[in-house]
Design a protein around this motif. Structure first.
Motif, PDB file in Angstrom:
ATOM      1  N   LEU A 105       0.829  -1.200   0.000  1.00  0.00           N
ATOM      2  CA  LEU A 105       0.000   0.000   0.000  1.00  0.00           C
ATOM      3  C   LEU A 105       0.868   1.256   0.000  1.00  0.00           C
ATOM      4  O   LEU A 105       0.489   2.271  -0.593  1.00  0.00           O
ATOM      5  CB  LEU A 105      -0.928   0.001   1.222  1.00  0.00           C
ATOM      6  N   ALA A 106       2.030   1.190   0.659  1.00  0.00           N
ATOM      7  CA  ALA A 106       2.920   2.352   0.715  1.00  0.00           C
ATOM      8  C   ALA A 106       3.323   2.817  -0.680  1.00  0.00           C
ATOM      9  O   ALA A 106       3.552   4.018  -0.899  1.00  0.00           O
ATOM     10  CB  ALA A 106       4.159   2.022   1.544  1.00  0.00           C
ATOM     11  N   ASP A 107       3.410   1.894  -1.632  1.00  0.00           N
ATOM     12  CA  ASP A 107       3.804   2.248  -2.992  1.00  0.00           C
ATOM     13  C   ASP A 107       2.683   2.933  -3.763  1.00  0.00           C
ATOM     14  O   ASP A 107       2.937   3.549  -4.809  1.00  0.00           O
ATOM     15  CB  ASP A 107       4.230   0.989  -3.753  1.00  0.00           C
ATOM     16  N   LEU A 108       1.466   2.843  -3.262  1.00  0.00           N
ATOM     17  CA  LEU A 108       0.312   3.381  -3.993  1.00  0.00           C
ATOM     18  C   LEU A 108      -0.349   4.557  -3.269  1.00  0.00           C
ATOM     19  O   LEU A 108      -1.327   5.115  -3.763  1.00  0.00           O
ATOM     20  CB  LEU A 108      -0.722   2.271  -4.226  1.00  0.00           C
ATOM     21  N   LEU A 109       0.188   4.929  -2.101  1.00  0.00           N
ATOM     22  CA  LEU A 109      -0.342   6.093  -1.396  1.00  0.00           C
ATOM     23  C   LEU A 109       0.138   7.369  -2.075  1.00  0.00           C
ATOM     24  O   LEU A 109       1.221   7.427  -2.642  1.00  0.00           O
ATOM     25  CB  LEU A 109       0.123   6.096   0.066  1.00  0.00           C
ATOM     26  N   GLY A 110      -0.685   8.426  -1.973  1.00  0.00           N
ATOM     27  CA  GLY A 110      -0.325   9.686  -2.601  1.00  0.00           C
ATOM     28  C   GLY A 110      -0.783   9.713  -4.046  1.00  0.00           C
ATOM     29  O   GLY A 110      -1.426   8.793  -4.551  1.00  0.00           O
ATOM     30  N   GLY A 111      -0.446  10.776  -4.739  1.00  0.00           N
ATOM     31  CA  GLY A 111      -0.860  10.892  -6.130  1.00  0.00           C
ATOM     32  C   GLY A 111      -2.342  11.214  -6.246  1.00  0.00           C
ATOM     33  O   GLY A 111      -2.943  11.843  -5.370  1.00  0.00           O
ATOM     34  N   ARG A 112      -2.936  10.765  -7.327  1.00  0.00           N
ATOM     35  CA  ARG A 112      -4.347  11.052  -7.564  1.00  0.00           C
ATOM     36  C   ARG A 112      -5.213  10.332  -6.541  1.00  0.00           C
ATOM     37  O   ARG A 112      -4.914   9.204  -6.162  1.00  0.00           O
ATOM     38  CB  ARG A 112      -4.740  10.637  -8.977  1.00  0.00           C
ATOM     39  N   PRO A 113      -6.300  10.982  -6.097  1.00  0.00           N
ATOM     40  CA  PRO A 113      -7.140  10.348  -5.070  1.00  0.00           C
ATOM     41  C   PRO A 113      -7.845   9.114  -5.602  1.00  0.00           C
ATOM     42  O   PRO A 113      -8.159   9.027  -6.794  1.00  0.00           O
ATOM     43  CB  PRO A 113      -8.152  11.451  -4.717  1.00  0.00           C
ATOM     44  N   THR A 114      -8.044   8.153  -4.711  1.00  0.00           N
ATOM     45  CA  THR A 114      -8.792   6.963  -5.086  1.00  0.00           C
ATOM     46  C   THR A 114     -10.268   7.312  -5.199  1.00  0.00           C
ATOM     47  O   THR A 114     -10.807   8.072  -4.394  1.00  0.00           O
ATOM     48  CB  THR A 114      -8.589   5.834  -4.060  1.00  0.00           C
ATOM     49  N   LEU A 115     -10.927   6.766  -6.221  1.00  0.00           N
ATOM     50  CA  LEU A 115     -12.317   7.110  -6.500  1.00  0.00           C
ATOM     51  C   LEU A 115     -13.290   6.000  -6.110  1.00  0.00           C
ATOM     52  O   LEU A 115     -14.482   6.108  -6.391  1.00  0.00           O
ATOM     53  CB  LEU A 115     -12.481   7.437  -7.994  1.00  0.00           C
ATOM     54  N   GLY A 116     -12.791   4.961  -5.477  1.00  0.00           N
ATOM     55  CA  GLY A 116     -13.676   3.892  -5.028  1.00  0.00           C
ATOM     56  C   GLY A 116     -14.488   4.317  -3.821  1.00  0.00           C
ATOM     57  O   GLY A 116     -14.188   5.320  -3.167  1.00  0.00           O
ATOM     58  N   PRO A 117     -15.537   3.568  -3.491  1.00  0.00           N
ATOM     59  CA  PRO A 117     -16.431   3.958  -2.391  1.00  0.00           C
ATOM     60  C   PRO A 117     -15.733   4.050  -1.044  1.00  0.00           C
ATOM     61  O   PRO A 117     -16.030   4.943  -0.249  1.00  0.00           O
ATOM     62  CB  PRO A 117     -17.505   2.868  -2.399  1.00  0.00           C
ATOM     63  N   SER A 147      -2.173  14.302   5.288  1.00  0.00           N
ATOM     64  CA  SER A 147      -2.012  13.134   4.419  1.00  0.00           C
ATOM     65  C   SER A 147      -0.585  13.022   3.899  1.00  0.00           C
ATOM     66  O   SER A 147      -0.032  11.915   3.813  1.00  0.00           O
ATOM     67  CB  SER A 147      -2.992  13.209   3.243  1.00  0.00           C
ATOM     68  N   ALA A 148       0.026  14.165   3.557  1.00  0.00           N
ATOM     69  CA  ALA A 148       1.412  14.144   3.060  1.00  0.00           C
ATOM     70  C   ALA A 148       2.365  13.649   4.137  1.00  0.00           C
ATOM     71  O   ALA A 148       3.290  12.869   3.859  1.00  0.00           O
ATOM     72  CB  ALA A 148       1.816  15.537   2.582  1.00  0.00           C
ATOM     73  N   TYR A 149       2.151  14.089   5.378  1.00  0.00           N
ATOM     74  CA  TYR A 149       3.000  13.601   6.467  1.00  0.00           C
ATOM     75  C   TYR A 149       2.843  12.089   6.615  1.00  0.00           C
ATOM     76  O   TYR A 149       3.843  11.359   6.722  1.00  0.00           O
ATOM     77  CB  TYR A 149       2.646  14.279   7.796  1.00  0.00           C
ATOM     78  N   CYS A 150       1.606  11.616   6.637  1.00  0.00           N
ATOM     79  CA  CYS A 150       1.355  10.183   6.823  1.00  0.00           C
ATOM     80  C   CYS A 150       2.001   9.366   5.705  1.00  0.00           C
ATOM     81  O   CYS A 150       2.643   8.343   5.967  1.00  0.00           O
ATOM     82  CB  CYS A 150      -0.142   9.907   6.872  1.00  0.00           C
ATOM     83  N   THR A 151       1.843   9.824   4.466  1.00  0.00           N
ATOM     84  CA  THR A 151       2.415   9.094   3.338  1.00  0.00           C
ATOM     85  C   THR A 151       3.930   9.004   3.462  1.00  0.00           C
ATOM     86  O   THR A 151       4.518   7.923   3.301  1.00  0.00           O
ATOM     87  CB  THR A 151       2.041   9.780   2.012  1.00  0.00           C
ATOM     88  N   GLY A 152       4.577  10.132   3.766  1.00  0.00           N
ATOM     89  CA  GLY A 152       6.031  10.127   3.889  1.00  0.00           C
ATOM     90  C   GLY A 152       6.521   9.261   5.034  1.00  0.00           C
ATOM     91  O   GLY A 152       7.476   8.483   4.875  1.00  0.00           O
ATOM     92  N   ALA A 153       5.876   9.378   6.189  1.00  0.00           N
ATOM     93  CA  ALA A 153       6.297   8.603   7.355  1.00  0.00           C
ATOM     94  C   ALA A 153       6.084   7.114   7.136  1.00  0.00           C
ATOM     95  O   ALA A 153       6.933   6.281   7.506  1.00  0.00           O
ATOM     96  CB  ALA A 153       5.540   9.073   8.598  1.00  0.00           C
ATOM     97  N   ILE A 154       4.965   6.762   6.529  1.00  0.00           N
ATOM     98  CA  ILE A 154       4.664   5.350   6.284  1.00  0.00           C
ATOM     99  C   ILE A 154       5.643   4.759   5.271  1.00  0.00           C
ATOM    100  O   ILE A 154       6.147   3.650   5.447  1.00  0.00           O
ATOM    101  CB  ILE A 154       3.207   5.188   5.808  1.00  0.00           C
ATOM    102  N   ARG A 155       5.918   5.508   4.209  1.00  0.00           N
ATOM    103  CA  ARG A 155       6.862   5.003   3.208  1.00  0.00           C
ATOM    104  C   ARG A 155       8.248   4.795   3.801  1.00  0.00           C
ATOM    105  O   ARG A 155       8.943   3.825   3.482  1.00  0.00           O
ATOM    106  CB  ARG A 155       6.923   5.974   2.025  1.00  0.00           C
ATOM    107  N   ARG A 156       8.678   5.705   4.669  1.00  0.00           N
ATOM    108  CA  ARG A 156       9.990   5.551   5.314  1.00  0.00           C
ATOM    109  C   ARG A 156      10.010   4.306   6.189  1.00  0.00           C
ATOM    110  O   ARG A 156      10.980   3.525   6.166  1.00  0.00           O
ATOM    111  CB  ARG A 156      10.310   6.787   6.156  1.00  0.00           C
ATOM    112  N   GLU A 157       8.944   4.087   6.954  1.00  0.00           N
ATOM    113  CA  GLU A 157       8.904   2.921   7.830  1.00  0.00           C
ATOM    114  C   GLU A 157       8.888   1.626   7.028  1.00  0.00           C
ATOM    115  O   GLU A 157       9.597   0.669   7.367  1.00  0.00           O
ATOM    116  CB  GLU A 157       7.677   2.990   8.743  1.00  0.00           C
ATOM    117  N   ILE A 158       8.099   1.580   5.972  1.00  0.00           N
ATOM    118  CA  ILE A 158       8.033   0.386   5.135  1.00  0.00           C
ATOM    119  C   ILE A 158       9.381   0.146   4.454  1.00  0.00           C
ATOM    120  O   ILE A 158       9.841  -1.004   4.333  1.00  0.00           O
ATOM    121  CB  ILE A 158       6.915   0.510   4.089  1.00  0.00           C
TER     122      ILE A 158
END
Length: 230
Positions: A105-117, A147-158
């Motif tokens: 999931l870390a590789d797919l966070l960020g970028g364009r928003p997900t449009l699923g329900p 969201s940007a903080y979460c994405t960066g922190a999560i990617r670093r941890e992963i």
């Protein structure tokens, strides 16, 4: 037309639907990362011909979109906290926990928003937490910042967890192995600020680091929030 708008074909001859396809894809990704996911491999896991999947999913990107949306169902809490800080904090920690269960999931966070329900529901929860506390542009920037903080922190941890698996060395084992080199470099006096951090800084685990950084970001958001005039 998005994958969520397109109707599914009949489930025959092999019982098949998007839910089963996505579940198989998530399982493959959990086992081997995104590189382990292909329409052919998903079809093989479901004992179906690869061409049958194209009736449900047109591209691998659509499959990734569905996988991300499936995991977003794990992020949304059953009840939304009333306090905006707690609401955003809960969503942030649940996002981190979901990424630890599904490292891809870390590789797919960020970028364009997900449009699923499920993805839209998570975005709605973030915006709703700040609704009425500031103008909409401030609210959107606040949500983007958290969201940007979460994405960066999560990617670093992963990334650190992947390095542990790739090298076979835990964080402390890697520090011990790298210690002699680091000490030699610091002894030159060229990096005094770094030397202070290495010698005097407190080592904290990933969860504590994430929580502290998140609180600092929420403090910054709080400083920007002002209620609009009645």
């Amino acid at each position: 037309m998005t994958v969520w708008d397109r109707p599914e074909p009949p489930p025959r001859p092999v019982p098949l639907d998007r839910e089963r396809i996505v579940a198989a894809a998530v399982a493959l990704a959990d086992e081997g990362g995104l590189e382990a996911v292909s329409l052919r491999k998903v079809a093989a896991r479901l004992n179906a011909g690869p061409m049958r999947l194209y009736g449900y999913i047109s591209t691998k990107q659509e499959l990734f979109d569905l996988m991300v949306d499936e995991v977003h169902a794990e992020i949304l809490p059953e009840e939304q906290p009333g306090d905006w800080r707690e609401a955003l904090r809960v969503l942030a920690h649940r996002t981190r926990q979901a990424a630890l269960r599904h490292a891809w999931l870390a590789d797919l966070l960020g970028g364009r928003p997900t449009l699923g329900p499920n993805g839209l529901a998570v975005t709605e929860a973030k915006l709703a937490a700040l609704d009425g506390l500031a103008d909409i542009d401030t609210v959107m920037r606040a949500v983007e910042t958290v969201s940007a903080y979460c994405t960066g922190a999560i990617r670093r941890e992963i990334a650190n967890l992947r390095a542990e698996r790739a090298t076979g060395l835990s964080k402390r084992e890697w520090q011990r192995a790298s210690g002699p080199h680091v000490m030699r470099v610091l002894a030159t006096g060229r990096f005094p600020a770094l030397a202070k951090a290495v010698h005097d800084g407190t080592d904290v685990d990933a969860e504590a680091s994430f929580a502290t950084g998140l609180d600092w970001v929420l403090d910054a958001v709080a400083a920007r929030l002002t209620r609009p005039p009645a």
